[in-house]
Design a protein around this motif. Structure first.
Motif, PDB file in Angstrom:
ATOM      1  N   PRO A  58       0.723  -1.372   0.031  1.00 60.45           N
ATOM      2  CA  PRO A  58      -0.033  -0.250   0.231  1.00 60.45           C
ATOM      3  C   PRO A  58       0.747   1.333   0.584  1.00 60.45           C
ATOM      4  CG  PRO A  58      -1.082  -1.001   1.754  1.00 60.45           C
ATOM      5  CD  PRO A  58       0.518  -1.938   0.720  1.00 60.45           C
ATOM      6  N   LEU A  59       0.970   2.364  -0.729  1.00 59.42           N
ATOM      7  CA  LEU A  59       1.217   3.647  -0.606  1.00 59.42           C
ATOM      8  C   LEU A  59       1.281   4.480   0.315  1.00 59.42           C
ATOM      9  CD1 LEU A  59       2.230   6.120  -2.560  1.00 59.42           C
ATOM     10  CD2 LEU A  59      -0.037   6.426  -2.459  1.00 59.42           C
ATOM     11  N   SER A  60       1.041   3.803   0.851  1.00 58.83           N
ATOM     12  CA  SER A  60       0.900   4.786   2.894  1.00 58.83           C
ATOM     13  C   SER A  60       2.046   4.115   3.528  1.00 58.83           C
ATOM     14  CB  SER A  60      -0.637   4.583   3.376  1.00 58.83           C
ATOM     15  OG  SER A  60      -0.998   3.323   3.717  1.00 58.83           O
ATOM     16  N   GLN A  61       2.646   3.128   3.403  1.00 59.30           N
ATOM     17  CA  GLN A  61       3.311   2.554   3.315  1.00 59.30           C
ATOM     18  C   GLN A  61       4.906   2.430   3.424  1.00 59.30           C
ATOM     19  OE1 GLN A  61       2.515  -1.592   4.481  1.00 59.30           O
ATOM     20  NE2 GLN A  61       1.177  -1.513   5.149  1.00 59.30           N
ATOM     21  N   VAL A  62       4.802   2.900   1.892  1.00 58.06           N
ATOM     22  CA  VAL A  62       6.073   2.922   1.313  1.00 58.06           C
ATOM     23  C   VAL A  62       6.509   4.751   1.642  1.00 58.06           C
ATOM     24  CG1 VAL A  62       6.019   0.882   0.087  1.00 58.06           C
ATOM     25  CG2 VAL A  62       5.106   2.889  -1.216  1.00 58.06           C
ATOM     26  N   ALA A  63       5.624   5.829   1.916  1.00 60.79           N
ATOM     27  CA  ALA A  63       5.973   7.758   1.602  1.00 60.79           C
ATOM     28  C   ALA A  63       4.860   7.940   2.426  1.00 60.79           C
ATOM     29  CB  ALA A  63       5.426   8.003   0.042  1.00 60.79           C
ATOM     30  N   THR A  64       5.007   9.325   2.851  1.00 63.71           N
ATOM     31  CA  THR A  64       4.109  10.235   3.987  1.00 63.71           C
ATOM     32  C   THR A  64       2.899  11.157   2.668  1.00 63.71           C
ATOM     33  OG1 THR A  64       5.390  10.411   5.078  1.00 63.71           O
ATOM     34  CG2 THR A  64       4.014  12.277   4.776  1.00 63.71           C
ATOM     35  N   ILE A  65       1.465  10.928   3.054  1.00 66.24           N
ATOM     36  CA  ILE A  65       0.601  11.558   1.961  1.00 66.24           C
ATOM     37  C   ILE A  65      -0.021  12.972   2.671  1.00 66.24           C
ATOM     38  CG2 ILE A  65      -1.401  11.429   0.400  1.00 66.24           C
ATOM     39  CD1 ILE A  65      -0.724   8.085   0.637  1.00 66.24           C
ATOM     40  N   ALA A  66       0.270  13.899   1.850  1.00 63.13           N
ATOM     41  CA  ALA A  66      -0.179  15.270   2.818  1.00 63.13           C
ATOM     42  C   ALA A  66      -1.018  16.871   1.967  1.00 63.13           C
ATOM     43  CB  ALA A  66       1.157  16.054   3.281  1.00 63.13           C
ATOM     44  N   ILE A  67      -1.251  16.876   2.236  1.00 62.91           N
ATOM     45  CA  ILE A  67      -2.415  18.362   1.826  1.00 62.91           C
ATOM     46  C   ILE A  67      -1.731  18.964   1.381  1.00 62.91           C
ATOM     47  CG2 ILE A  67      -4.326  19.028   1.684  1.00 62.91           C
ATOM     48  CD1 ILE A  67      -6.321  16.783   3.818  1.00 62.91           C
ATOM     49  N   GLU A  68      -1.586  19.274   0.829  1.00 59.72           N
ATOM     50  CA  GLU A  68      -0.815  20.796   0.290  1.00 59.72           C
ATOM     51  C   GLU A  68      -1.416  22.273   0.703  1.00 59.72           C
ATOM     52  OE1 GLU A  68       1.535  22.498  -2.801  1.00 59.72           O
ATOM     53  OE2 GLU A  68       2.668  21.230  -2.430  1.00 59.72           O
ATOM     54  N   ASP A  69      -2.605  22.042  -0.256  1.00 62.51           N
ATOM     55  CA  ASP A  69      -3.518  22.603  -0.579  1.00 62.51           C
ATOM     56  C   ASP A  69      -4.968  22.153  -0.085  1.00 62.51           C
ATOM     57  OD1 ASP A  69      -4.224  22.939  -3.028  1.00 62.51           O
ATOM     58  OD2 ASP A  69      -2.967  24.308  -3.126  1.00 62.51           O
ATOM     59  N   ALA A  70      -6.091  22.921  -0.640  1.00 59.89           N
ATOM     60  CA  ALA A  70      -7.523  21.950  -1.125  1.00 59.89           C
ATOM     61  C   ALA A  70      -7.773  20.851  -2.060  1.00 59.89           C
ATOM     62  CB  ALA A  70      -8.095  23.317  -0.999  1.00 59.89           C
ATOM     63  N   ARG A  71      -6.639  21.278  -3.257  1.00 60.09           N
ATOM     64  CA  ARG A  71      -7.061  20.812  -4.443  1.00 60.09           C
ATOM     65  C   ARG A  71      -5.944  19.666  -4.582  1.00 60.09           C
ATOM     66  NH1 ARG A  71     -11.678  20.944  -6.841  1.00 60.09           N
ATOM     67  NH2 ARG A  71     -12.678  22.787  -6.545  1.00 60.09           N
ATOM     68  N   THR A  72      -4.556  19.583  -3.764  1.00 62.40           N
ATOM     69  CA  THR A  72      -3.386  19.056  -3.760  1.00 62.40           C
ATOM     70  C   THR A  72      -2.991  18.229  -3.105  1.00 62.40           C
ATOM     71  OG1 THR A  72      -2.632  21.413  -4.932  1.00 62.40           O
ATOM     72  CG2 THR A  72      -0.857  19.897  -4.639  1.00 62.40           C
TER      73      THR A  72
END
Length: 173
Positions: free
Chosen positions: A38-52
């Motif tokens: 799963p992507l969440s186990q190999v990288a950090t996923i964050a929200i940059e702004d409302a659409r990114t």
């Protein structure tokens, strides 16, 4: 019945509403040392702004694999790679796409309702079996059916509330 509600909530969370949300990428798997991970186990996923969304892999060699996995997913997203950071811009939803998503939400809700009704049917069948084997009386069987129906109605109402909230979120521009 709670499990049906949880499944519906999980499925609705995956739907794209025009706003960036890390759970959108939950279903994406990346090939990591020969294994689908799963992507969440190999990288950090964050929200940059409302659409990114921004994805920062923990291993420098994973950038291309993550980029490819996002492009080939059924989400229709086009990530942009900038060194070690992958930005995933979310295009605004068209009115037609919003209506399609609302139909999909209603379909998911109907599946959840069917699941709840099947559980009700199974519980009523068990009560009838207990009555046949004389383990409970007819009054107890009738009371249990009424209690089961009240539970069913409560969970169907909860499904309706979840769907209404998701529909209003989808139709919001």
């Amino acid at each position: 019945m709670k499990k049906s509600i949880e499944t519906l909530s999980h499925n609705l969370a995956k739907l794209r509403t025009g706003r960036a949300h890390p759970s959108m990428l939950e279903t994406i798997s990346v090939v990591y040392y020969g294994n689908a991970t799963p992507l969440s186990q190999v990288a950090t996923i964050a929200i940059e702004d409302a659409r990114t969304l921004t994805i920062t892999p923990w291993d420098k060699g994973m950038v291309q694999a993550i980029d490819k996995a996002i492009r080939t997913s059924d989400l229709g997203l086009n990530p942009a790679t900038a060194g070690m950071v992958i930005r995933v811009p979310l295009p605004p939803l068209t009115e037609e796409r919003r209506k399609e998503l609302v139909k999909h939400v209603r379909s998911e809700a109907e599946d959840a309702r069917i699941s709840v009704r099947n559980i009700r049917r199974d519980a009523n069948t068990q009560a009838k079996e207990l009555l046949k084997t004389k383990k409970i009386t007819e009054d107890e069987e009738r009371r249990s059916e009424e209690a089961i129906q009240k539970l069913t109605d409560r969970f169907v109402l909860e499904i309706d509330k979840l769907v209404a909230a998701k529909e209003s979120e989808l139709m919001q521009v």
